[in-house]
Write an enzyme that holds these catalytic residues in place. Structure first.
Site, PDB file in Angstrom:
ATOM      1  N   GLU A  49      11.385  12.651  -2.133  1.00  0.00           N
ATOM      2  CA  GLU A  49      12.384  11.581  -2.005  1.00  0.00           C
ATOM      3  C   GLU A  49      13.653  12.094  -2.681  1.00  0.00           C
ATOM      4  O   GLU A  49      13.802  12.075  -3.902  1.00  0.00           O
ATOM      5  CB  GLU A  49      11.822  10.276  -2.578  1.00  0.00           C
ATOM      6  CG  GLU A  49      10.661   9.774  -1.701  1.00  0.00           C
ATOM      7  CD  GLU A  49       9.921   8.537  -2.235  1.00  0.00           C
ATOM      8  OE1 GLU A  49      10.441   7.861  -3.141  1.00  0.00           O
ATOM      9  OE2 GLU A  49       8.812   8.260  -1.728  1.00  0.00           O
ATOM     10  N   ASN A  99       3.042   7.281  -8.723  1.00  0.00           N
ATOM     11  CA  ASN A  99       3.516   5.905  -8.862  1.00  0.00           C
ATOM     12  C   ASN A  99       2.394   4.866  -8.754  1.00  0.00           C
ATOM     13  O   ASN A  99       2.667   3.677  -8.623  1.00  0.00           O
ATOM     14  CB  ASN A  99       4.614   5.610  -7.841  1.00  0.00           C
ATOM     15  CG  ASN A  99       5.655   4.648  -8.380  1.00  0.00           C
ATOM     16  OD1 ASN A  99       5.889   4.593  -9.588  1.00  0.00           O
ATOM     17  ND2 ASN A  99       6.287   3.886  -7.509  1.00  0.00           N
ATOM     18  N   TYR A 146       1.066  -2.626  -8.412  1.00  0.00           N
ATOM     19  CA  TYR A 146       0.465  -1.358  -8.797  1.00  0.00           C
ATOM     20  C   TYR A 146       1.161  -0.789 -10.038  1.00  0.00           C
ATOM     21  O   TYR A 146       2.221  -1.244 -10.435  1.00  0.00           O
ATOM     22  CB  TYR A 146       0.499  -0.369  -7.629  1.00  0.00           C
ATOM     23  CG  TYR A 146       1.826  -0.291  -6.902  1.00  0.00           C
ATOM     24  CD1 TYR A 146       2.038  -1.030  -5.730  1.00  0.00           C
ATOM     25  CD2 TYR A 146       2.859   0.525  -7.353  1.00  0.00           C
ATOM     26  CE1 TYR A 146       3.240  -0.957  -5.068  1.00  0.00           C
ATOM     27  CE2 TYR A 146       4.053   0.604  -6.688  1.00  0.00           C
ATOM     28  CZ  TYR A 146       4.241  -0.137  -5.532  1.00  0.00           C
ATOM     29  OH  TYR A 146       5.434  -0.069  -4.859  1.00  0.00           O
ATOM     30  N   SER A 147       0.487   0.180 -10.632  1.00  0.00           N
ATOM     31  CA  SER A 147       0.919   0.690 -11.941  1.00  0.00           C
ATOM     32  C   SER A 147       1.912   1.816 -11.766  1.00  0.00           C
ATOM     33  O   SER A 147       1.529   2.972 -11.616  1.00  0.00           O
ATOM     34  CB  SER A 147      -0.291   1.166 -12.730  1.00  0.00           C
ATOM     35  OG  SER A 147      -1.232   0.127 -12.792  1.00  0.00           O
ATOM     36  N   GLU A 157      14.947   1.446  -4.523  1.00  0.00           N
ATOM     37  CA  GLU A 157      14.422   2.014  -3.282  1.00  0.00           C
ATOM     38  C   GLU A 157      15.558   2.005  -2.263  1.00  0.00           C
ATOM     39  O   GLU A 157      16.122   0.928  -1.990  1.00  0.00           O
ATOM     40  CB  GLU A 157      13.282   1.116  -2.800  1.00  0.00           C
ATOM     41  CG  GLU A 157      12.493   1.617  -1.615  1.00  0.00           C
ATOM     42  CD  GLU A 157      11.356   2.544  -2.021  1.00  0.00           C
ATOM     43  OE1 GLU A 157      11.319   3.661  -1.501  1.00  0.00           O
ATOM     44  OE2 GLU A 157      10.503   2.130  -2.842  1.00  0.00           O
ATOM     45  N   ARG A 209       5.051  14.557  -1.620  1.00  0.00           N
ATOM     46  CA  ARG A 209       5.021  13.266  -2.319  1.00  0.00           C
ATOM     47  C   ARG A 209       4.296  13.414  -3.658  1.00  0.00           C
ATOM     48  O   ARG A 209       4.761  12.935  -4.689  1.00  0.00           O
ATOM     49  CB  ARG A 209       4.339  12.209  -1.447  1.00  0.00           C
ATOM     50  CG  ARG A 209       4.270  10.813  -2.073  1.00  0.00           C
ATOM     51  CD  ARG A 209       3.676   9.809  -1.084  1.00  0.00           C
ATOM     52  NE  ARG A 209       3.459   8.491  -1.645  1.00  0.00           N
ATOM     53  CZ  ARG A 209       4.378   7.523  -1.720  1.00  0.00           C
ATOM     54  NH1 ARG A 209       5.580   7.730  -1.272  1.00  0.00           N
ATOM     55  NH2 ARG A 209       4.074   6.345  -2.257  1.00  0.00           N
ATOM     56  N   SER A 228       5.352   4.278 -12.502  1.00  0.00           N
ATOM     57  CA  SER A 228       5.805   5.110 -13.612  1.00  0.00           C
ATOM     58  C   SER A 228       6.779   4.310 -14.487  1.00  0.00           C
ATOM     59  O   SER A 228       6.775   4.428 -15.708  1.00  0.00           O
ATOM     60  CB  SER A 228       6.441   6.410 -13.116  1.00  0.00           C
ATOM     61  OG  SER A 228       7.331   6.168 -12.070  1.00  0.00           O
TER      62      SER A 228
END
Lengths: 313, 306
Positions: free
Chosen positions: A26, A72, A166-167, A180, A65, A169
């Site tokens: 990214e 992430n 979700y967990s 994003e 990724r 960074s």
């Protein structure tokens, strides 16, 4: 604990980090952070110490990724306390290192704010991702950013869903902010996307500086899109995808999706309509990285959150 | 110009997943297994299955550079790159390149992250490919259809589409790696159907009139500006060039916007850019390709009568 009538007095946001390369392909975040690691003058503010940091250097090097597992998603309590050192998957080791440097997650020593820079192949424009609807500091910052970039737009995605959260960074910090920007293919750097992300960060850091100087921000309303559910591709008995995002839905992030609207198109050309109960606002439509996560798009609903007034304690 | 004739074109190979993350072809492979075609033998090949599994462009080396005559007869050892071995397997199946056994027409499916619509890429000496381009251009209206021709001798061709007696690549974009867009898939489905229709008409004795067409021919490749010490890129494709493939680039037009805000401009003559900001070309040190638009004449074509 504050009510709408009171001003929330919050700690100074002295330690700020900007994460790039959490996903190594990214490119906006990778490029910005590399730029700022060489010369950080653009991200310095009088009252703020900002550290630019590449979270997944091995993935960045390979322009992929992740190497072993998605960084992430790696910041779970189990991962952060897992023994095993170098036998652990690369990203779990990285999560532990990052938690040590910028956390520990949940502790008073953790960084105040972390911006985590991401791109998406979806047509999402600029999106700020919020993990907690009661984070008044973040809400005020997002309100400030939205006003500062007008007429350009920046939407807020709220992911507080107990099962879909979700967990990340950035979750190591007291105030995690996801940024994003899309659409951008993996491995590609688009100038407009790069400059948009850069501009949003500029305003974010301006906000933090103003806050640290003692400015009081009055109560404000912030429109958010609250994550409802994940919708997978239709699949056959072997798990193979049997339809694609329909051309009408493709690139339609944040546009209303009504029951009966085209949703998927089979390879033979047949339309599969959306059959939910009401209008939803889809996003993350056709994100490359989510094919393996069984996700064609997510649905959201519009909500207005109220942020209380805030000032530095 | 005198017409030319060829024997019937009844063996057609479609190659998919030559780059494992170019998803239109990957999904076409499965879709084509279910298609019934009259009078034409269609062979579908999943060119690079390991790269498709990994959703990567390639495993060791770019498969679409492995089809030179020299590489096709290089001895394969245990340490040979995977793609070199695969190239020879494909050559055995639908070639051998240059022989009578090779398929009559080979079509290789690709995607690009560049905004190129549908591009038909072929060797300028190949009349069959030229006529198929003309046919596709007249039938497909949902996207621009253009031709990029190469003038190199066919024997020096390094790409998979040089293996058949006649060959072409279909490049459709923009599409990110790893993503299948329905609009692009529908264009390729349509193109496949039109190619079959053309082959069937050709084999039935139709004469396709010659004429003239505008095609693009590559003249040079332009790299990103780079830092002299680190070799890292220091600018992005300029927003005014981005997504403007095939729009004439004039002297003085912006081409790059550096990270510190400087606009870099095109210094050469007027040319047409394409493959603007193609993901796979960063490692090949290409930001975009420049070419001329050329009007070419081509003869009428029909099947050889017995």
């Amino acid at each position: 604990m504050t009510s709408n009538n009171n001003t929330a007095c919050l700690d100074e946001a002295k330690r700020v980090a900007i994460f790039g390369g959490t996903h190594g392909n990214e490119m906006s975040g990778v490029t910005l952070v590399n730029l700022w690691m060489k010369n950080g003058s653009e991200i310095q503010r009088k009252q703020v110490k900002t550290k630019a940091f590449i979270t997944n250097p091995k993935a960045v090097e390979k322009c992929t990724r992740y190497v072993d597992t998605d960084l992430n998603r790696a910041f779970t309590p189990e991962n952060l306390s897992a023994p095993g050192g170098h036998d652990l998957p690369y990203e779990v080791q990285r999560a532990q290192e990052i938690n040590k440097m910028f956390g520990p997650k949940g502790s008073p020593e953790a960084y105040d704010v972390i911006f985590d820079l991401h791109n998406t192949t979806s047509n999402m424009g600029c999106t700020l991702i919020l993990e907690n609807s009661k984070d008044h500091f973040n809400l005020q910052m997002m309100n400030y950013i939205k006003k500062a970039i007008t007429p350009a737009s920046c939407l807020v995605l709220l992911n507080e869903h107990p099962l879909l959260k979700y967990s990340t960074s950035r979750s190591v910090a007291k105030h995690p902010v996801g940024l994003e920007v899309g659409p951008q293919p993996q491995g590609v750097l688009r100038s407009n996307i790069f400059e948009a992300m850069r501009d949003i960060l500029k305003h974010a850091l301006d906000f933090i500086e103003l806050f640290n100087e003692g400015i009081e921000f009055p109560p404000c309303k912030v429109e958010v899109f609250r994550l409802l559910e994940r919708v997978d591709y239709p699949r056959d008995a072997n798990g193979n995808i049997i339809a694609m995002v329909h051309p009408n839905l493709q690139d339609g992030d944040w546009e209303p999706l009504n029951p009966g609207d085209p949703m998927f198109q089979t390879f033979d050309g047949n339309t599969i309509p959306y059959q939910g109960f009401g209008t939803v606002y889809p996003t993350f439509i056709n994100e490359a990285a989510y094919y393996e996560k069984q996700q064609a798009f997510v649905t959201t609903r519009r909500e207005t959150l109220v942020a209380s007034a805030i000032r530095k304690a | 110009m005198e017409g030319v004739s060829f024997p019937p074109l009844s063996r057609f190979a479609v190659c998919c997943g030559t780059h494992g993350n170019e998803m239109t072809g990957v999904y076409m492979y499965r879709h084509l297994q279910k298609q019934k075609v009259e009078n034409i033998t269609v062979t579908t090949i999943l060119s690079n299955p390991r790269a498709v599994d990994a959703c990567k462009r390639y495993i060791d080396i770019d498969l679409n550079r492995c089809f030179t005559n020299a590489l096709l007869c290089t001895a394969i050892t245990d340490s040979s790159p995977y793609e070199l071995r695969r190239a020879q397997e494909i050559d055995a199946e639908v070639g051998p390149k240059g022989s009578d056994e090779a398929v009559d027409l080979l079509c290789d499916l690709h995607n690009t992250t560049s905004n190129m619509g549908l591009c038909v890429m072929y060797n300028s000496s190949d009349c069959v490919a030229m006529h198929i381009f003309k046919h596709l251009k007249s039938k497909i209206t949902s996207v621009p259809v253009r031709a990029i021709c190469s003038d190199e001798p066919i024997s020096e061709g390094y790409a998979l589409d040089s293996v058949g007696k006649h060959g072409l690549s279909l490049e459709v974009g923009p599409q990110p790696n790893g993503v299948v867009r329905a609009d692009n898939f529908n264009v390729i489905t349509e193109a496949f159907n039109h190619i079959i229709e053309w082959l069937q008409q050709f084999n039935s004795g139709a004469t396709f009139e010659g004429g003239v067409e505008d095609v693009y021919k590559m003249t040079e490749k332009v790299d990103y500006p780079r830092d002299l010490n680190t070799n890292e890129i220091t600018a992005a494709v300029h927003p005014q060039l981005q997504d403007n493939d095939f729009k004439l680039l004039r002297t003085g037009d912006p081409i790059f916007l550096s990270f510190d805000g400087e606009t870099l401009r095109h210094k050469g003559r007027e040319l047409y850019p394409f493959f603007v900001n193609e993901c796979a070309y960063y490692e090949k040190k290409v930001a975009f390709i420049l070419g001329e638009k050329v009007t070419v004449a081509f003869p009428s074509i029909s099947v050889t009568k017995n």
